[in-house]
Design a protein around this motif. Structure first.
Motif, PDB file in Angstrom:
ATOM      1  N   SER A 354       0.771  -1.029  -0.045  1.00 62.25           N
ATOM      2  CA  SER A 354      -0.112  -0.061   0.027  1.00 62.25           C
ATOM      3  C   SER A 354       0.790   1.397  -0.004  1.00 62.25           C
ATOM      4  O   SER A 354       0.584   2.300  -0.542  1.00 62.25           O
ATOM      5  N   GLU A 355       1.670   1.255   0.888  1.00 58.08           N
ATOM      6  CA  GLU A 355       2.915   2.338   0.744  1.00 58.08           C
ATOM      7  C   GLU A 355       3.612   2.497  -0.439  1.00 58.08           C
ATOM      8  O   GLU A 355       3.620   3.646  -0.999  1.00 58.08           O
ATOM      9  N   ARG A 357       2.292   1.791  -3.332  1.00 56.11           N
ATOM     10  CA  ARG A 357       1.123   2.189  -4.292  1.00 56.11           C
ATOM     11  C   ARG A 357       0.929   3.551  -4.149  1.00 56.11           C
ATOM     12  O   ARG A 357       0.790   4.495  -5.044  1.00 56.11           O
ATOM     13  N   ARG A 358       0.768   4.305  -3.008  1.00 55.70           N
ATOM     14  CA  ARG A 358       0.830   5.818  -2.539  1.00 55.70           C
ATOM     15  C   ARG A 358       1.928   6.608  -3.210  1.00 55.70           C
ATOM     16  O   ARG A 358       1.533   7.494  -3.798  1.00 55.70           O
ATOM     17  N   LYS A 361       1.301   6.613  -6.887  1.00 57.39           N
ATOM     18  CA  LYS A 361       0.168   7.589  -7.328  1.00 57.39           C
ATOM     19  C   LYS A 361       0.560   9.116  -6.950  1.00 57.39           C
ATOM     20  O   LYS A 361       0.294  10.128  -7.712  1.00 57.39           O
ATOM     21  N   GLU A 375       0.501   1.764 -11.180  1.00 57.36           N
ATOM     22  CA  GLU A 375       0.721   1.056  -9.916  1.00 57.36           C
ATOM     23  C   GLU A 375       0.772  -0.566 -10.351  1.00 57.36           C
ATOM     24  O   GLU A 375       1.575  -1.179  -9.483  1.00 57.36           O
TER      25      GLU A 375
END
Length: 400
Positions: A354-355, A357-358, A361, A375
């Motif tokens: 998740s980090e 991907r952030r 983005k 991503e």
């Protein structure tokens, strides 16, 4: 007077005000050093710059000839200081606390002189207390008084749980001052209740009450919250020169002066010059921030490391060149195309999917200078590809 002015540097409260200066004069006249105490609960393995605010104040007392006494809270660490907390801290296992304590000792002496420092674990006295002695200590304070402290009052009014063991924390910290006969205790502003409780408990046990000196809480890299490892807004004193310098360069400009004042040993004259420079509209804060970065790297590594960290930063960020040394990551074990997120997490450039991907983005990831916008990108890794994450993390990908 000179001693008092140095001790005042960066301090918020000195209590009781008139008594502090008188006790200092008496100490000098009688050639009897003050016993200056600060306690540390080893709830995490690293000491960061926020911790050093108090440690540097201890160093000033030490350089003036006073006796520094460090308390490592192997027992208070099992409770966790409730100061400034909106919920009960999770309890740590004793073995975990002791493992952290070992690393603390190594890091303390990057600042303090080991030969002139007295160290105690508060288990030295708490482990020997019988239940009657615990009840005697508990009888010295009322629940009404305990609930006067701001954090407990807020939790009580909101219906948030307060565990009985948390109520013992201020008493335990206070008893540390009884055990070592502290003349002065240093702590953060949020600990004022605990520090003043120490004065009361000392009197109850027939010990001359300590003087109290509070230091401000150091704001972290985000410019808003206190420096904390759990918030990720910290600079660890054991970090690499590159990381210390890079993190310093990310602090907001309005924090430059407070960092110089609280976590460096620059002279009072230089401090005054920095303040004047920062107030001049024509001054470039970037140059002063570079001085801060170099100063901190020099303090915890060496002057040569400080100079190199500054040069490296200027090469990469001012002239947009690549660092001299770029770590490599071997992708030979992967078959075919590889998900970019997997490379980032496997190489520790991101802590989680998740980090990663952030970061993608947010436009913070590039391959060979081109931003990665997808991503879900499946990357055909070529030997020597350059992966960049954020402003200062580079990785050279290897594949046979």
């Amino acid at each position: 007077k000179e001693q008092y002015e140095l001790i005042l540097r960066g301090a918020i409260d000195i209590l009781p005000e008139g008594e502090f200066e008188e006790r200092l004069k008496k100490s000098i006249a009688e050639n009897k050093p003050l016993r200056v105490k600060q306690g540390f609960d080893p709830t995490a393995p690293d000491i960061h710059l926020g911790h050093t605010v108090g440690i540097r104040k201890l160093k000033q007392f030490q350089d003036l000839g006073h006796q520094v006494v460090l308390i490592i809270g192997d027992y208070t660490g099992l409770v966790g200081d409730p100061s400034g907390r909106s919920a009960t801290r999770p309890q740590l296992a004793y073995d975990e606390v002791m493992a952290n304590a070992e690393t603390y000792q190594k890091q303390f002496f990057k600042i303090l002189d080991k030969s002139k420092t007295e160290i105690h674990y508060n288990g030295e006295w708490f482990s020997k207390m019988n239940f009657q002695e615990v009840m005697t200590l508990a009888s010295k304070f009322t629940v009404a008084r305990m609930l006067e402290r701001d954090d407990f009052e807020k939790r009580y009014k909101s219906g948030s749980p307060i565990s009985i063991h948390e109520l013992f924390y201020p008493l335990m910290q206070a008893y540390d001052s009884v055990a070592i006969k502290a003349d002065v205790e240093i702590g953060a502003t949020e600990q004022i209740f605990n520090l003043l409780t120490g004065r009361e408990i000392q009197q109850d046990y027939g010990v001359e009450p300590q003087l109290v000196l509070t230091m401000p809480v150091l704001v972290g890299l985000d410019g808003h919250q206190r420096m904390s490892k759990s918030l990720g807004n910290y600079i660890g004193i054991d970090e690499s020169p590159k990381d210390i310098f890079g993190k310093v360069m990310s602090i907001p400009d309005n924090m430059i002066y407070s960092y110089f004042e609280l976590v460096t040993d620059v002279s009072m004259n230089r401090l005054a010059e920095i303040k004047m420079q920062l107030e001049e509209t024509s001054a470039n804060p970037m140059n002063i921030k570079k001085e801060l970065g170099e100063t901190l790297v020099t303090m915890y590594h060496s002057a040569e490391a400080g100079k190199k960290a500054k040069e490296e930063f200027e090469r990469v960020f001012s002239r947009h060149e690549l660092p001299h040394e770029i770590p490599e990551f071997d992708c030979s074990s992967y078959e075919g195309q590889v998900w970019i997120v997997k490379i980032m997490t496997d190489s520790k450039l991101a802590k989680s999917n998740s980090e990663a991907r952030r970061l993608i983005k947010g436009g913070g990831v590039s391959i060979d200078g081109e931003k990665v916008g997808d991503e879900n990108l499946e990357l055909d890794v070529k030997n020597g590809m350059l992966l960049k994450v954020g402003k200062r993390r580079f990785l050279k990908l290897k594949r046979n």
